[in-house]
Write a protein that holds these residues in place. Structure first.
Motif, PDB file in Angstrom:
ATOM      1  N   ASN A 178       0.829  -1.202   0.000  1.00  0.00           N
ATOM      2  CA  ASN A 178       0.000   0.000   0.000  1.00  0.00           C
ATOM      3  C   ASN A 178       0.865   1.254   0.000  1.00  0.00           C
ATOM      4  O   ASN A 178       1.746   1.411   0.853  1.00  0.00           O
ATOM      5  N   PHE A 179       0.636   2.144  -0.958  1.00  0.00           N
ATOM      6  CA  PHE A 179       1.360   3.414  -1.012  1.00  0.00           C
ATOM      7  C   PHE A 179       0.654   4.422  -0.110  1.00  0.00           C
ATOM      8  O   PHE A 179      -0.521   4.729  -0.316  1.00  0.00           O
ATOM      9  N   ASP A 180       1.351   4.906   0.908  1.00  0.00           N
ATOM     10  CA  ASP A 180       0.744   5.827   1.871  1.00  0.00           C
ATOM     11  C   ASP A 180       0.253   7.103   1.197  1.00  0.00           C
ATOM     12  O   ASP A 180      -0.772   7.676   1.585  1.00  0.00           O
TER      13      ASP A 180
ATOM     14  N   ALA B  25      12.645   7.078  -9.336  1.00  0.00           N
ATOM     15  CA  ALA B  25      12.770   7.783  -8.060  1.00  0.00           C
ATOM     16  C   ALA B  25      11.427   7.905  -7.357  1.00  0.00           C
ATOM     17  O   ALA B  25      11.337   7.732  -6.137  1.00  0.00           O
ATOM     18  N   SER B  26      10.369   8.191  -8.104  1.00  0.00           N
ATOM     19  CA  SER B  26       9.042   8.368  -7.500  1.00  0.00           C
ATOM     20  C   SER B  26       8.550   7.087  -6.848  1.00  0.00           C
ATOM     21  O   SER B  26       8.004   7.100  -5.736  1.00  0.00           O
ATOM     22  N   ILE B  27       8.738   5.947  -7.521  1.00  0.00           N
ATOM     23  CA  ILE B  27       8.272   4.675  -6.968  1.00  0.00           C
ATOM     24  C   ILE B  27       9.195   4.192  -5.856  1.00  0.00           C
ATOM     25  O   ILE B  27       8.747   3.723  -4.805  1.00  0.00           O
ATOM     26  N   ALA B  28      10.503   4.329  -6.060  1.00  0.00           N
ATOM     27  CA  ALA B  28      11.466   3.807  -5.095  1.00  0.00           C
ATOM     28  C   ALA B  28      11.417   4.544  -3.764  1.00  0.00           C
ATOM     29  O   ALA B  28      11.640   3.953  -2.697  1.00  0.00           O
ATOM     30  N   ASN B  29      11.123   5.842  -3.794  1.00  0.00           N
ATOM     31  CA  ASN B  29      11.158   6.654  -2.578  1.00  0.00           C
ATOM     32  C   ASN B  29       9.807   6.779  -1.885  1.00  0.00           C
ATOM     33  O   ASN B  29       9.674   7.542  -0.926  1.00  0.00           O
ATOM     34  N   ALA B  30       8.817   6.038  -2.346  1.00  0.00           N
ATOM     35  CA  ALA B  30       7.483   6.127  -1.753  1.00  0.00           C
ATOM     36  C   ALA B  30       7.454   5.460  -0.378  1.00  0.00           C
ATOM     37  O   ALA B  30       8.193   4.504  -0.112  1.00  0.00           O
TER      38      ALA B  30
END
Length: 525
Positions: A393-395, A410-415
């Motif tokens: 689950n992405f917060d 970067a957007s997916i990895a740092n979520a």
């Protein structure tokens, strides 16, 4: 003399019985009714074995007469079910209705992954059965050209809505009668960049630019007017059960868009309806077309390298189509370990023991969560596997329109994410083929026939039941494109699978079932 009279009476009785003149609810001397033991008859309240001796026997006097045992709207003993109306099916069971169309109808109709909008309609008969499904969808022809089609799909045999809800139906994909109609074509780039023209045309034609929730934008296309003094356009109007194509003619003047806007209100502008497409049924699902920002009108689309994707990302499907390799890699590098530990334990998980796995992204315009579906070898002897569904689950949802090819990783990895172990099922892979007949018999009985499904079997051993005495207990899961269904079933005790199948067909079983969602866009590379 007395004996002679008795013989005559017996002969008369036999003759009367043979012609059905004696009421069978009464006692008939010299006759015992027989009943059909392998088939259940039923009414709205009870089931029973009807007489097969040629006599009309009142239902309550028949063999096995008992009240229905209703489970999930169906009797667990006979074929009686409580009917669902089309309205109940489309509202109370909307998710099931959408899953049915998505899993069983759509694959035969929609042959492209580049779908921009779609709508589902269902048609029923007076017996509360599904007879037809209609689908309207908008899809890519190329980078900016879009086509809208209508498909009317007629089923070879009606299916009760109750059977669909309980997943006890069979459907032959090759028997679907599909009638396709091309409805409208338009240029997505033009419609985005020139919405001022679209709105002016719609208002002049007396059309509501914000029609309904089905379509929220004016969609138009310029066509050949056939007259050098005019510019002509087709306008799309979609309402609940109809798509109408309007034509509007405007004085051309010098041919510029500015002149067009000035002349729309002129005395020579004319409008009429050129085509109407009726859509049968009740609409219960709408994925609305959104205007697409594909760049300015005079912008070239990678002329030197047409295969090179543009920087704009429009949807989750577009993200996967253009950058599937990158998405898969970033998910594996950052979330495979966490998902595996959530399902198989932080100490025991080793990604080398994964037999297979896949990722599903949930969302259309944003990524809200990713589903990790995997099979894991629990021991080195390969006699124990676990099938598991884990959710990442992405917060904070990742907005697709804000992504660029250089920012995806970067957007997916740092979520910030949290893991949830949704479901797991342990089984022995070595026995699956040897007990396939019983596996399929159980699934066909509970879920309906499905040749495309993957089915996994587990023998839970023997147990005692108040209904059938000793029973065999089994758990079976059925995996389809968008769901996992599990049935725990107890069948009257037997010594071989062939006998269990017979008891299953005779109704000597009880079961419970659950369903788990695995829908989403597959991440493939």
């Amino acid at each position: 003399m007395k004996s002679k009279h008795l013989n005559v009476f017996a002969v008369v009785t036999i003759v009367l019985l043979s012609f059905g003149f004696v009421a069978c609810a009464e006692k008939v001397e010299g006759h015992m009714h027989t009943f059909e033991k392998l088939k259940w008859s039923y009414n709205d309240t009870h089931h029973y074995h009807a007489a097969n001796c040629g006599h009309e026997v009142a239902a309550e006097d028949c063999s096995g007469y008992a009240k229905h045992n209703i489970q999930d709207g169906e009797c667990s003993v006979c074929d009686y079910y409580e009917a669902l109306t089309l309205t109940e099916f489309a509202t109370d069971y909307k998710t099931t209705a959408i899953d049915f169309v998505t899993d069983y109808i759509r694959p035969s109709v929609v042959k492209t992954s580049q779908v921009k909008a779609e709508y589902y309609y269902i048609v029923g008969n007076d017996n509360n059965e599904l007879t037809k499904v209609n689908i309207v969808w908008t899809f890519d022809v190329d980078r900016s050209e879009r086509t809208i089609e209508l498909a009317e799909v007629t089923l070879a045999a009606p299916i009760p809505f109750r059977y669909i809800v309980n997943n006890k139906f069979s459907l032959n994909f090759s028997s679907l009668d599909i009638d396709r109609t091309a409805v409208f074509e338009f240029n997505a780039k033009t419609n985005y960049n020139k919405q001022n023209i679209a709105i002016a045309l719609y208002e002049k034609a007396g059309l509501d630019v914000r029609l309904t929730d089905l379509y929220s934008n004016a969609i138009y296309k310029e066509i050949d007017s056939g007259d050098k003094n005019y510019r002509s356009f087709h306008l799309l109007e979609q309402s609940d059960n109809e798509i109408a194509i309007h034509r509007i003619n405007v004085r051309k003047g010098d041919g510029t868009d500015e002149t067009l806007l000035n002349n729309i209100e002129g005395p020579y502008t004319s409008t009429d309806v050129v085509d109407v497409h009726k859509i049968d049924g009740t609409n219960f699902y709408a994925s609305v077309y959104a205007l697409e920002n594909l760049g300015s009108e005079d912008e070239t689309e990678n002329p030197d390298s047409p295969e090179t994707p543009s920087g704009n990302i429009e949807s989750v499907q577009d993200l996967i189509d253009k950058y599937g390799e990158e998405v898969k890699a970033v998910l594996e590098d950052n979330y495979l370990e966490g998902a595996g530990k959530a399902s198989y334990g932080s100490r025991s998980f080793n990604k080398e023991y994964l037999v297979s796995y896949e990722w599903r992204i949930v969302g259309q315009d944003e990524i809200t969560k990713v589903i990790f579906i995997s099979t894991y070898a629990v021991n080195n002897s390969n006699t124990s596997y676990t099938y598991a569904i884990t959710t990442v689950n992405f917060d904070n949802p990742i907005i697709i329109s804000e992504l660029h090819k250089d920012t995806i990783v970067a957007s997916i990895a740092n979520a910030s994410v949290t893991y949830l172990d949704n479901y797991s099922f342990n089984y022995n892979p070595t026995i699956q083929g040897t007990r396939a007949d019983l596996t399929n018999a159980i699934c066909n009985k509970v879920f309906g026939k499905n040749e495309k499904a993957t089915r996994i079997f587990k023998d839970e051993g023997q147990n005692l039941s108040s209904t059938f005495g000793e029973v065999g207990r089994f758990t079976v899961i059925q995996i389809t494109e968008n769901s996992v269904e599990e049935v725990g079933i107890s069948i009257k005790g037997c010594s071989a699978d062939e006998q269990y199948i017979v008891e299953l067909s005779n109704g000597n079983y009880t079961f419970t079932k659950n369903k788990y969602d695995i829908s989403g866009t597959k991440v493939t590379a």
